[in-house]
Enzyme design. Structure first.
Site, PDB file in Angstrom:
ATOM      1  N   ASP A 151       0.739  -1.306  -0.293  1.00 33.01           N
ATOM      2  CA  ASP A 151       0.260   0.245   0.071  1.00 33.01           C
ATOM      3  C   ASP A 151       0.744   1.714  -0.125  1.00 33.01           C
ATOM      4  OD1 ASP A 151      -2.476  -0.818   0.034  1.00 33.01           O
ATOM      5  OD2 ASP A 151      -2.216  -2.074   2.396  1.00 33.01           O
ATOM      6  N   ASN A 182      -5.255   8.306   1.294  1.00 34.12           N
ATOM      7  CA  ASN A 182      -5.696   7.914   2.280  1.00 34.12           C
ATOM      8  C   ASN A 182      -6.363   8.490   3.499  1.00 34.12           C
ATOM      9  OD1 ASN A 182      -5.033   5.339   2.208  1.00 34.12           O
ATOM     10  ND2 ASN A 182      -3.108   4.919   3.474  1.00 34.12           N
TER      11      ASN A 182
HETATM   12  P1  NAP Z   1       4.429   2.798   6.680  1.00 36.49           P
HETATM   13  O1  NAP Z   1       4.498   3.365   7.795  1.00 36.49           O
HETATM   14  O2  NAP Z   1       5.415   1.707   6.198  1.00 36.49           O
HETATM   15  O3  NAP Z   1       3.157   1.448   6.614  1.00 36.49           O
HETATM   16  C1  NAP Z   1       2.473   1.531   7.488  1.00 36.49           C
HETATM   17  C2  NAP Z   1       0.578   0.207   7.372  1.00 36.49           C
HETATM   18  O4  NAP Z   1      -0.511   1.320   6.934  1.00 36.49           O
HETATM   19  C3  NAP Z   1       1.705  -0.649   6.801  1.00 36.49           C
HETATM   20  O5  NAP Z   1       1.489  -1.609   6.684  1.00 36.49           O
HETATM   21  C4  NAP Z   1       0.717   0.115   4.729  1.00 36.49           C
HETATM   22  O6  NAP Z   1       0.529  -1.020   3.959  1.00 36.49           O
HETATM   23  C5  NAP Z   1      -0.778   0.160   6.060  1.00 36.49           C
HETATM   24  N1  NAP Z   1      -1.935   0.948   4.926  1.00 36.49           N
HETATM   25  C6  NAP Z   1      -1.718   1.775   4.207  1.00 36.49           C
HETATM   26  N2  NAP Z   1      -2.160   2.003   3.549  1.00 36.49           N
HETATM   27  C7  NAP Z   1      -3.533   1.692   3.861  1.00 36.49           C
HETATM   28  C8  NAP Z   1      -4.696   1.904   3.327  1.00 36.49           C
HETATM   29  N3  NAP Z   1      -5.281   2.628   2.762  1.00 36.49           N
HETATM   30  N4  NAP Z   1      -5.471   0.860   4.378  1.00 36.49           N
HETATM   31  C9  NAP Z   1      -4.917   0.012   5.545  1.00 36.49           C
HETATM   32  N5  NAP Z   1      -4.142  -0.289   5.713  1.00 36.49           N
HETATM   33  C10 NAP Z   1      -2.877   0.880   5.159  1.00 36.49           C
HETATM   34  O7  NAP Z   1       3.784   3.875   5.765  1.00 36.49           O
HETATM   35  P2  NAP Z   1       3.244   3.497   4.469  1.00 36.49           P
HETATM   36  O8  NAP Z   1       3.050   1.817   3.633  1.00 36.49           O
HETATM   37  O9  NAP Z   1       4.152   5.058   3.350  1.00 36.49           O
HETATM   38  O10 NAP Z   1       2.058   4.276   3.813  1.00 36.49           O
HETATM   39  C11 NAP Z   1       1.762   5.245   4.700  1.00 36.49           C
HETATM   40  C12 NAP Z   1       0.387   5.427   5.743  1.00 36.49           C
HETATM   41  O11 NAP Z   1       0.625   4.663   6.410  1.00 36.49           O
HETATM   42  C13 NAP Z   1      -0.776   6.900   5.726  1.00 36.49           C
HETATM   43  O12 NAP Z   1      -0.853   6.856   4.825  1.00 36.49           O
HETATM   44  C14 NAP Z   1      -1.513   6.238   6.451  1.00 36.49           C
HETATM   45  O13 NAP Z   1      -2.915   6.214   6.821  1.00 36.49           O
HETATM   46  C15 NAP Z   1      -0.734   5.149   7.857  1.00 36.49           C
HETATM   47  N6  NAP Z   1       0.692   5.629   9.126  1.00 36.49           N
HETATM   48  C16 NAP Z   1      -0.085   4.789  10.124  1.00 36.49           C
HETATM   49  C17 NAP Z   1       0.478   5.219  10.921  1.00 36.49           C
HETATM   50  C18 NAP Z   1      -0.620   4.501  12.333  1.00 36.49           C
HETATM   51  O14 NAP Z   1      -1.594   3.772  12.373  1.00 36.49           O
HETATM   52  N7  NAP Z   1      -0.139   4.959  13.945  1.00 36.49           N
HETATM   53  C19 NAP Z   1       0.585   6.422  11.923  1.00 36.49           C
HETATM   54  C20 NAP Z   1       1.089   6.692  10.637  1.00 36.49           C
HETATM   55  C21 NAP Z   1       0.584   7.142   9.298  1.00 36.49           C
HETATM   56  P3  NAP Z   1       1.867  -2.151   3.046  1.00 36.49           P
HETATM   57  O15 NAP Z   1       2.315  -2.791   4.316  1.00 36.49           O
HETATM   58  O16 NAP Z   1       1.339  -2.658   2.364  1.00 36.49           O
HETATM   59  O17 NAP Z   1       2.686  -0.901   3.042  1.00 36.49           O
END
Ligand code: NAP
Ligand code: MN
Length: 280
Positions: free
Chosen positions: A60, A136
């Site tokens: 993702d 997102n």
């Molecule tokens: P990352 O830190 O490597 O991964 C964040 C996780 O979120 C990964 O497992 C990614 O999947 C998953 N993800 C991304 N979009 C998703 C969606 N629409 N639905 C479900 N899971 C999703 O960062 P990244 O891979 O560049 O992704 C960026 C995203 O991380 C941001 O858009 C934000 O939503 C999320 N994020 C989450 C948190 C938290 O949960 N506390 C904090 C900051 C950011 P993959 O492993 O397949 O890449």
């Protein structure tokens, strides 16, 4: 009926060994079909514009990077998952899925999932505006050392004076990402909504903030106006894994943009199966 017109395909890949292997398998599976694979002699944005079809190989996170790198192309996109979750990807990186694709594509045996793109205008105190896009979410906060204060408007109505870490506005597809970790709701795609989720909202005698998500129609406009100390502090906007920092912000407006992403899904695609398999 099989459509035999030549199609130009642009393949975007992250650099992992698994993705490179999947890319080779994918190109091999296209050998006997009418695909012309575009190579990197042009910029990514130009390649995405030139292509009839785009393949994006990774997780993702890679998909989000691809969308930003290629300026949110409207061409049909097929995702091949080599990451952890793979919400945006329809194919797994195995021979069965990969070999099935070109036949399904030329037989028109697929549907397009249309994904709206969010747009944020940052309006500075001097009236100048800057715009960013995201798939997102947009998370808006101040420095984490103090309470951040915003006046929150939906359309033209003030709904609260927020105090806390910040506010996250999520799209439907973003509902399972950061929004979900913050206690926000999972939203089925296609409902046509935005979700406003508070991040560590304060609830004291001094400050009162909603502590649940608010779900609003997708044509709503959310305006966050800096208030109290926040008016003099930098604003951090975190979106799709990117972050930008802005000084002298007057207000921030978040809404759906006119851009749309088109994801290819096989006809039997079922969101609930995907959700169950990925999240629990
Ligand atoms: P990352 O830190 O490597 O991964 C964040 C996780 O979120 C990964 O497992 C990614 O999947 C998953 N993800 C991304 N979009 C998703 C969606 N629409 N639905 C479900 N899971 C999703 O960062 P990244 O891979 O560049 O992704 C960026 C995203 O991380 C941001 O858009 C934000 O939503 C999320 N994020 C989450 C948190 C938290 O949960 N506390 C904090 C900051 C950011 P993959 O492993 O397949 O890449
Ligand atoms: Mn990632």
């Amino acid at each position: 009926m099989q459509d035999t017109k030549l199609r130009k395909i642009y393949i975007y890949t992250n650099g992992t060994d698994m993705s490179i292997e999947a890319r080779n398998k994918f190109i091999n599976s296209l050998k006997n079909s009418n695909f012309d694979v575009l190579y990197n002699e042009k910029s990514r944005k130009e390649l995405a514009l030139d292509a009839d079809l785009i393949a994006c190989i990774g997780g993702d996170g890679t998909f989000l990077h691809f969308a930003h790198d290629c300026d949110f192309p409207s061409k049909p996109i097929i995702g091949i998952n080599t990451g952890h979750l793979g919400f945006f990807q329809e194919l797994n990186a195995n021979n069965r899925d990969i070999e099935r694709f070109s036949k399904a594509y030329f037989n028109n045996e697929y549907i397009l999932q249309v994904i709206p793109v969010l747009e944020t205008d940052i309006v500075f105190k001097n009236g100048i505006k800057e715009r960013i896009y995201a798939i997102n979410e947009m998370m808006v906060r101040g420095p984490l050392t103090n309470l951040t204060h915003f006046e929150v408007k939906i359309n033209d109505t003030v709904i609260q004076n927020f105090s806390g870490d910040g506010i996250l506005v999520s799209s439907e597809v973003g509902s399972t990402a950061y929004n979900y970790s913050l206690g926000g709701s999972i939203v089925a795609p296609g409902l046509g909504v935005l979700q406003l989720t508070p991040v560590a909202p304060a609830s004291t005698n001094a400050y009162r903030s909603y502590h649940s998500s608010i779900i609003l129609p997708i044509d709503g406009v959310i305006r966050l106006t800096t208030a109290r100390r926040t008016a003099d502090e930098p604003i951090y906007i975190t979106y799709d894994g990117f972050e930008s920092i802005f000084d002298d912000v007057s207000y921030i407006e978040i809404k759906k943009s006119s851009r749309l992403i088109n994801l290819i899904r096989f006809k039997e695609y079922d969101y609930w199966t995907k959700l169950r398999d990925k999240l629990i």
